[in-house]
Design a protein around this motif. Sequence first.
Motif, PDB file in Angstrom:
ATOM      1  N   VAL A  12      42.292  47.053  59.809  1.00  0.00           N
ATOM      2  CA  VAL A  12      41.295  46.359  59.003  1.00  0.00           C
ATOM      3  C   VAL A  12      39.913  46.968  59.193  1.00  0.00           C
ATOM      4  CG1 VAL A  12      40.065  44.177  58.740  1.00  0.00           C
ATOM      5  CG2 VAL A  12      42.548  44.192  58.865  1.00  0.00           C
ATOM      6  N   ASP A  13      39.575  47.388  60.425  1.00  0.00           N
ATOM      7  CA  ASP A  13      38.261  47.949  60.720  1.00  0.00           C
ATOM      8  C   ASP A  13      37.984  49.232  59.936  1.00  0.00           C
ATOM      9  OD1 ASP A  13      37.609  45.921  62.388  1.00  0.00           O
ATOM     10  OD2 ASP A  13      38.242  46.949  64.236  1.00  0.00           O
ATOM     11  N   ARG A  14      39.045  49.878  59.437  1.00  0.00           N
ATOM     12  CA  ARG A  14      38.852  51.105  58.661  1.00  0.00           C
ATOM     13  C   ARG A  14      38.296  50.814  57.270  1.00  0.00           C
ATOM     14  NH1 ARG A  14      44.813  53.708  59.863  1.00  0.00           N
ATOM     15  NH2 ARG A  14      44.698  53.678  62.136  1.00  0.00           N
ATOM     16  N   TYR A  15      38.341  49.524  56.896  1.00  0.00           N
ATOM     17  CA  TYR A  15      37.862  49.145  55.574  1.00  0.00           C
ATOM     18  C   TYR A  15      36.580  48.348  55.738  1.00  0.00           C
ATOM     19  CZ  TYR A  15      42.524  50.379  53.957  1.00  0.00           C
ATOM     20  OH  TYR A  15      43.681  51.039  53.671  1.00  0.00           O
ATOM     21  N   PRO A  16      35.418  49.022  55.805  1.00  0.00           N
ATOM     22  CA  PRO A  16      34.164  48.321  56.031  1.00  0.00           C
ATOM     23  C   PRO A  16      33.838  47.385  54.888  1.00  0.00           C
ATOM     24  CG  PRO A  16      33.742  50.576  55.364  1.00  0.00           C
ATOM     25  CD  PRO A  16      35.217  50.475  55.589  1.00  0.00           C
ATOM     26  N   GLY A  17      33.170  46.324  55.244  1.00  0.00           N
ATOM     27  CA  GLY A  17      32.780  45.366  54.223  1.00  0.00           C
ATOM     28  C   GLY A  17      32.507  44.025  54.842  1.00  0.00           C
ATOM     29  N   PRO A  18      31.990  43.079  54.091  1.00  0.00           N
ATOM     30  CA  PRO A  18      31.667  41.764  54.632  1.00  0.00           C
ATOM     31  C   PRO A  18      32.917  41.006  55.034  1.00  0.00           C
ATOM     32  CG  PRO A  18      31.484  41.763  52.231  1.00  0.00           C
ATOM     33  CD  PRO A  18      31.693  43.189  52.651  1.00  0.00           C
ATOM     34  N   GLY A  19      32.782  40.161  56.053  1.00  0.00           N
ATOM     35  CA  GLY A  19      33.889  39.299  56.452  1.00  0.00           C
ATOM     36  C   GLY A  19      34.832  39.899  57.447  1.00  0.00           C
ATOM     37  N   GLY A  26      45.957  36.323  42.890  1.00  0.00           N
ATOM     38  CA  GLY A  26      45.095  35.437  42.118  1.00  0.00           C
ATOM     39  C   GLY A  26      43.627  35.703  42.345  1.00  0.00           C
ATOM     40  N   SER A  27      42.903  34.618  42.573  1.00  0.00           N
ATOM     41  CA  SER A  27      41.445  34.698  42.664  1.00  0.00           C
ATOM     42  C   SER A  27      40.969  35.548  43.836  1.00  0.00           C
ATOM     43  CB  SER A  27      40.853  33.290  42.761  1.00  0.00           C
ATOM     44  OG  SER A  27      41.353  32.607  43.900  1.00  0.00           O
ATOM     45  N   GLU A  28      41.694  35.488  44.974  1.00  0.00           N
ATOM     46  CA  GLU A  28      41.270  36.281  46.133  1.00  0.00           C
ATOM     47  C   GLU A  28      41.330  37.778  45.822  1.00  0.00           C
ATOM     48  OE1 GLU A  28      39.889  35.515  48.880  1.00  0.00           O
ATOM     49  OE2 GLU A  28      40.120  33.333  48.924  1.00  0.00           O
ATOM     50  N   ARG A  29      42.344  38.192  45.085  1.00  0.00           N
ATOM     51  CA  ARG A  29      42.443  39.610  44.724  1.00  0.00           C
ATOM     52  C   ARG A  29      41.281  40.006  43.824  1.00  0.00           C
ATOM     53  NH1 ARG A  29      43.676  42.897  40.794  1.00  0.00           N
ATOM     54  NH2 ARG A  29      44.691  44.892  41.276  1.00  0.00           N
ATOM     55  N   ASP A  30      40.979  39.152  42.836  1.00  0.00           N
ATOM     56  CA  ASP A  30      39.873  39.464  41.927  1.00  0.00           C
ATOM     57  C   ASP A  30      38.541  39.482  42.670  1.00  0.00           C
ATOM     58  OD1 ASP A  30      41.763  39.520  39.926  1.00  0.00           O
ATOM     59  OD2 ASP A  30      41.385  37.456  39.283  1.00  0.00           O
ATOM     60  N   LYS A  31      38.379  38.556  43.608  1.00  0.00           N
ATOM     61  CA  LYS A  31      37.116  38.446  44.334  1.00  0.00           C
ATOM     62  C   LYS A  31      36.842  39.700  45.148  1.00  0.00           C
ATOM     63  CE  LYS A  31      36.719  34.608  46.515  1.00  0.00           C
ATOM     64  NZ  LYS A  31      36.867  33.564  47.572  1.00  0.00           N
ATOM     65  N   HIS A  32      37.899  40.325  45.669  1.00  0.00           N
ATOM     66  CA  HIS A  32      37.736  41.485  46.553  1.00  0.00           C
ATOM     67  C   HIS A  32      38.163  42.790  45.884  1.00  0.00           C
ATOM     68  CE1 HIS A  32      36.766  38.887  49.939  1.00  0.00           C
ATOM     69  NE2 HIS A  32      37.786  38.129  49.611  1.00  0.00           N
ATOM     70  N   ASP A  33      38.228  42.779  44.543  1.00  0.00           N
ATOM     71  CA  ASP A  33      38.508  44.003  43.780  1.00  0.00           C
ATOM     72  C   ASP A  33      39.786  44.701  44.230  1.00  0.00           C
ATOM     73  OD1 ASP A  33      36.173  43.730  42.231  1.00  0.00           O
ATOM     74  OD2 ASP A  33      34.971  44.654  43.820  1.00  0.00           O
ATOM     75  N   GLY A  34      40.782  43.918  44.627  1.00  0.00           N
ATOM     76  CA  GLY A  34      42.085  44.486  44.952  1.00  0.00           C
ATOM     77  C   GLY A  34      42.159  45.241  46.256  1.00  0.00           C
ATOM     78  N   ARG A  35      41.174  45.074  47.146  1.00  0.00           N
ATOM     79  CA  ARG A  35      41.244  45.712  48.470  1.00  0.00           C
ATOM     80  C   ARG A  35      42.066  44.818  49.390  1.00  0.00           C
ATOM     81  NH1 ARG A  35      35.830  45.859  47.154  1.00  0.00           N
ATOM     82  NH2 ARG A  35      35.415  44.233  48.708  1.00  0.00           N
ATOM     83  N   LEU A  36      43.275  45.263  49.681  1.00  0.00           N
ATOM     84  CA  LEU A  36      44.235  44.399  50.368  1.00  0.00           C
ATOM     85  C   LEU A  36      43.717  43.837  51.694  1.00  0.00           C
ATOM     86  CD1 LEU A  36      46.980  43.057  50.489  1.00  0.00           C
ATOM     87  CD2 LEU A  36      47.932  45.161  51.426  1.00  0.00           C
ATOM     88  N   PRO A  37      43.149  44.637  52.594  1.00  0.00           N
ATOM     89  CA  PRO A  37      42.655  44.042  53.847  1.00  0.00           C
ATOM     90  C   PRO A  37      41.603  42.960  53.608  1.00  0.00           C
ATOM     91  CG  PRO A  37      42.776  46.428  54.037  1.00  0.00           C
ATOM     92  CD  PRO A  37      42.989  46.107  52.600  1.00  0.00           C
ATOM     93  N   ASP A  38      40.703  43.180  52.628  1.00  0.00           N
ATOM     94  CA  ASP A  38      39.696  42.181  52.300  1.00  0.00           C
ATOM     95  C   ASP A  38      40.346  40.921  51.735  1.00  0.00           C
ATOM     96  OD1 ASP A  38      38.332  44.547  52.746  1.00  0.00           O
ATOM     97  OD2 ASP A  38      36.727  44.050  51.346  1.00  0.00           O
ATOM     98  N   VAL A  39      41.376  41.120  50.909  1.00  0.00           N
ATOM     99  CA  VAL A  39      42.080  39.974  50.315  1.00  0.00           C
ATOM    100  C   VAL A  39      42.746  39.146  51.412  1.00  0.00           C
ATOM    101  CG1 VAL A  39      43.950  39.288  48.770  1.00  0.00           C
ATOM    102  CG2 VAL A  39      42.430  41.159  48.119  1.00  0.00           C
ATOM    103  N   LEU A  40      43.414  39.824  52.351  1.00  0.00           N
ATOM    104  CA  LEU A  40      44.065  39.107  53.448  1.00  0.00           C
ATOM    105  C   LEU A  40      43.058  38.332  54.286  1.00  0.00           C
ATOM    106  CD1 LEU A  40      46.657  41.780  54.625  1.00  0.00           C
ATOM    107  CD2 LEU A  40      47.176  39.542  53.654  1.00  0.00           C
TER     108      LEU A  40
END
Length: 417
Positions: free
Chosen positions: A31-38, A329-343
Amino acid sequence: MTVVTVKENAVSLEQRITNLVNGMEKLDDIVDRYPGPGFTDGLYGEKGAPLKAKIVREDALAMAREGRNLRVGIIGRVKAGKSSLLNALMFAGNDVLPKAATPMTASLTILRYTDQDMPYAEVEYFRPEDVNDMRQLAEEYDSRFTVLLAERQKAAEERAARPGARNVSQPDPERLSASVKRELDTDPRLGGAKDMYARICDAGGLGDKGGKTERVDGRDLADLQGKLANYVGSGGRLTPFTKCLTLYLPIPSLQGVDVVDTPGVNDPVRSREERTMEELHNCDVVFVVSPAGQFLNRQDLDLMGRLTYKDGVREVFLVASQVDGQLFGSERDKHDGRLPDVLQGLRSTLATQASNTLAAENATNQGLDTLKSQLAERLVVTSSVAHALLTQPETEWDDTVRHVWSLLRSGYPAEFT
């Protein structure tokens, strides 16, 4: 069991826990390889209170010195994924545990280790007094049905007769009857008893089986599973009479552990509910399994109320199962399909929902209080479909697994090509 064997089992358990912790840390690294909020807390929440394999080993050794096994309880509604979770954790994904086809065919199931070469089961049948309890509740169902139907019929007639009422037809008795029946059937107590009593009557009654315990031997696990379909399968000849099931399996992962898989509804059979409460009271840890798509509904909270029976359960964990169904659903749309962010976003959403829901509940004991205060560490997100994708050859995938795989490939092409 010798002292040497006990130590070996404790060390083995410690190693399994260590592997689990290492796997969680590895996921955090990914997950740390995908920088971003949260992502400051890692995929599994705060890292300030990591799971200690040494403590697990010490507890296991202490229980062994007391001459008892570690007792693990599983609660959750029917179709929550309890059996799939246990099969993945304990039996490498193989379908060892019988799965209830309906809430009314769910029996109390206990798994224990045996050092015999062949597995076997003990089937406990309902007692005559159990059937009498079902009969009384079935009669209450019928009385309630008559009262409710009359009330709905009268209300519908009054609406049709009001001055100025337009296009209001006379009530359809069949539709009203079906509506009342659907309402009562969803009541685990009345609807459950009505269904179970009807099944027993249709099967000719208990006969000489009442209160007896029958041993069922299998040449191997597959043979035993085939035979048990007659006792706990949705169409099994003896399913209507089965109260409890204890499986004795020569599987190393069960050494030193008893697993209690509880019925998925508030049981209409009083004696089995009391037995379930007793089994849960004697558990050292309980996992509450709730589908991520309908997370912590009223039925889940009612089931968790069982844990307030006494204060014997010290450790409670919350499992959000079937998370694969929430990735599109909404979580995927909110995070533009970035799986680690969605999880991560999905887990945060579930944690917030659980925190708010549990805070509003008055039920409390040591285990539930600890769950509330350490929710970040005690909320686990799982997917048995993901486990099947990882461990099963594609030729063995069922329709559900193939469907999820298709959705993952189209929804997350970077991770699933």
